[in-house]
Design a protein around this motif. Sequence first.
Motif, PDB file in Angstrom:
ATOM      1  N   GLY A  26      13.457  16.727  65.137  1.00  0.00           N
ATOM      2  CA  GLY A  26      14.831  16.598  65.607  1.00  0.00           C
ATOM      3  C   GLY A  26      15.719  16.107  64.484  1.00  0.00           C
ATOM      4  N   TYR A  27      16.578  15.121  64.758  1.00  0.00           N
ATOM      5  CA  TYR A  27      17.500  14.661  63.729  1.00  0.00           C
ATOM      6  C   TYR A  27      17.830  13.187  63.916  1.00  0.00           C
ATOM      7  N   LEU A  28      18.407  12.623  62.855  1.00  0.00           N
ATOM      8  CA  LEU A  28      18.993  11.290  62.864  1.00  0.00           C
ATOM      9  C   LEU A  28      20.437  11.452  62.410  1.00  0.00           C
ATOM     10  N   SER A  29      21.363  10.834  63.143  1.00  0.00           N
ATOM     11  CA  SER A  29      22.771  10.883  62.786  1.00  0.00           C
ATOM     12  C   SER A  29      23.315   9.463  62.816  1.00  0.00           C
ATOM     13  N   ARG A  30      23.879   9.026  61.716  1.00  0.00           N
ATOM     14  CA  ARG A  30      24.469   7.688  61.650  1.00  0.00           C
ATOM     15  C   ARG A  30      25.837   7.725  62.319  1.00  0.00           C
ATOM     16  N   LEU A  31      25.984   6.978  63.399  1.00  0.00           N
ATOM     17  CA  LEU A  31      27.258   6.947  64.117  1.00  0.00           C
ATOM     18  C   LEU A  31      28.245   5.978  63.491  1.00  0.00           C
ATOM     19  N   PHE A  32      27.741   4.881  62.902  1.00  0.00           N
ATOM     20  CA  PHE A  32      28.643   3.887  62.350  1.00  0.00           C
ATOM     21  C   PHE A  32      27.963   3.164  61.202  1.00  0.00           C
ATOM     22  N   CYS A  33      28.671   3.056  60.076  1.00  0.00           N
ATOM     23  CA  CYS A  33      28.265   2.223  58.949  1.00  0.00           C
ATOM     24  C   CYS A  33      29.545   1.607  58.404  1.00  0.00           C
ATOM     25  N   GLN A  34      29.722   0.309  58.632  1.00  0.00           N
ATOM     26  CA  GLN A  34      30.963  -0.357  58.239  1.00  0.00           C
ATOM     27  C   GLN A  34      31.249  -0.191  56.754  1.00  0.00           C
ATOM     28  N   ASP A  35      30.239  -0.304  55.911  1.00  0.00           N
ATOM     29  CA  ASP A  35      30.456  -0.169  54.467  1.00  0.00           C
ATOM     30  C   ASP A  35      30.965   1.224  54.109  1.00  0.00           C
ATOM     31  N   GLU A  36      30.358   2.259  54.677  1.00  0.00           N
ATOM     32  CA  GLU A  36      30.791   3.623  54.369  1.00  0.00           C
ATOM     33  C   GLU A  36      32.157   3.939  54.981  1.00  0.00           C
ATOM     34  N   LEU A  37      32.405   3.467  56.199  1.00  0.00           N
ATOM     35  CA  LEU A  37      33.674   3.777  56.865  1.00  0.00           C
ATOM     36  C   LEU A  37      34.851   3.010  56.280  1.00  0.00           C
ATOM     37  N   ALA A  38      34.598   1.935  55.565  1.00  0.00           N
ATOM     38  CA  ALA A  38      35.691   1.180  54.929  1.00  0.00           C
ATOM     39  C   ALA A  38      36.490   2.081  53.985  1.00  0.00           C
ATOM     40  N   ALA A  39      35.809   3.002  53.325  1.00  0.00           N
ATOM     41  CA  ALA A  39      36.490   3.920  52.405  1.00  0.00           C
ATOM     42  C   ALA A  39      37.454   4.859  53.139  1.00  0.00           C
ATOM     43  N   PHE A  40      37.263   5.002  54.465  1.00  0.00           N
ATOM     44  CA  PHE A  40      38.098   5.911  55.241  1.00  0.00           C
ATOM     45  C   PHE A  40      39.100   5.178  56.134  1.00  0.00           C
ATOM     46  N   GLY A  41      39.149   3.839  56.031  1.00  0.00           N
ATOM     47  CA  GLY A  41      40.162   3.094  56.753  1.00  0.00           C
ATOM     48  C   GLY A  41      39.662   2.152  57.833  1.00  0.00           C
ATOM     49  N   TRP A  42      38.340   2.045  58.029  1.00  0.00           N
ATOM     50  CA  TRP A  42      37.826   1.087  59.019  1.00  0.00           C
ATOM     51  C   TRP A  42      37.776  -0.277  58.371  1.00  0.00           C
ATOM     52  N   HIS A  43      38.454  -1.241  58.988  1.00  0.00           N
ATOM     53  CA  HIS A  43      38.468  -2.600  58.460  1.00  0.00           C
ATOM     54  C   HIS A  43      38.093  -3.552  59.578  1.00  0.00           C
ATOM     55  N   GLY A  44      37.104  -4.379  59.319  1.00  0.00           N
ATOM     56  CA  GLY A  44      36.682  -5.378  60.290  1.00  0.00           C
ATOM     57  C   GLY A  44      35.499  -4.914  61.107  1.00  0.00           C
ATOM     58  N   PRO A  45      35.054  -5.782  61.990  1.00  0.00           N
ATOM     59  CA  PRO A  45      33.864  -5.473  62.790  1.00  0.00           C
ATOM     60  C   PRO A  45      34.184  -4.546  63.960  1.00  0.00           C
ATOM     61  N   ILE A  46      33.146  -4.071  64.616  1.00  0.00           N
ATOM     62  CA  ILE A  46      33.298  -3.398  65.908  1.00  0.00           C
ATOM     63  C   ILE A  46      33.421  -4.504  66.944  1.00  0.00           C
ATOM     64  N   MET A  47      34.470  -4.450  67.737  1.00  0.00           N
ATOM     65  CA  MET A  47      34.663  -5.451  68.783  1.00  0.00           C
ATOM     66  C   MET A  47      34.234  -4.935  70.159  1.00  0.00           C
ATOM     67  N   GLN A  48      34.163  -3.612  70.291  1.00  0.00           N
ATOM     68  CA  GLN A  48      33.821  -3.045  71.585  1.00  0.00           C
ATOM     69  C   GLN A  48      33.302  -1.631  71.364  1.00  0.00           C
ATOM     70  N   ILE A  49      32.309  -1.222  72.150  1.00  0.00           N
ATOM     71  CA  ILE A  49      31.826   0.161  72.158  1.00  0.00           C
ATOM     72  C   ILE A  49      31.847   0.631  73.603  1.00  0.00           C
TER      73      ILE A  49
END
Length: 185
Positions: A26-49
């Motif tokens: 099958g596969y593995l897909s990374r849904l969230f990586c704070q370090d990688e997403l910071a380059a695209f504008g994500w700042h701070g932690p996840i507060m809610q999912i």
Amino acid sequence: MRLQGGETPLAGLMVIDRRRLSDERGYLSRLFCQDELAAFGWHGPIMQINETGTVHKGTVRGMHFQRPPHAEIKLVTCTRGRILDVAVDLREGSPTVLKHFAIELSEENGCSLLIPKGFAHGFQALTDDVRLIYAHSEPYAAGAEGGLHPQDPALAIDWPLPVERLSARDAAHPFLTPGYLGVAA
């Protein structure tokens, strides 16, 4: 496995390509990586999912946003079915205020939409039995909730299917009038 992002015509709104690692199991897909997403504008932690399930194609949910100081960044991922995901720029002074961007998200295409603060968000289910996962940078604040009517002619969203099953709350959102949200209609 690195996330890759692509800019849209609306500054700060990013399409995230979640590259899958696949083999015979099958596969593995990374849904969230704070370090990688910071380059695209994500700042701070996840507060809610949150997860949503939408039963019928044609259903529209949205256009929702949180007013400051509770404005949030959202990362939207479709894990089952297909949707047309739509973000509307509500940022005062933005050259693209009230413009929207739409993209198909699906379990097959491996894309997510990273929506910055200052945008309204909604989607239409293009298949039955749709599932979405949302990561939010801020917790939900009921008093800060806002919305736009998804069929407002001022937004000119071209929903691919007839709009069906609007919630009473979404159907009650006002059409834009001059000065609504501090922007010109």
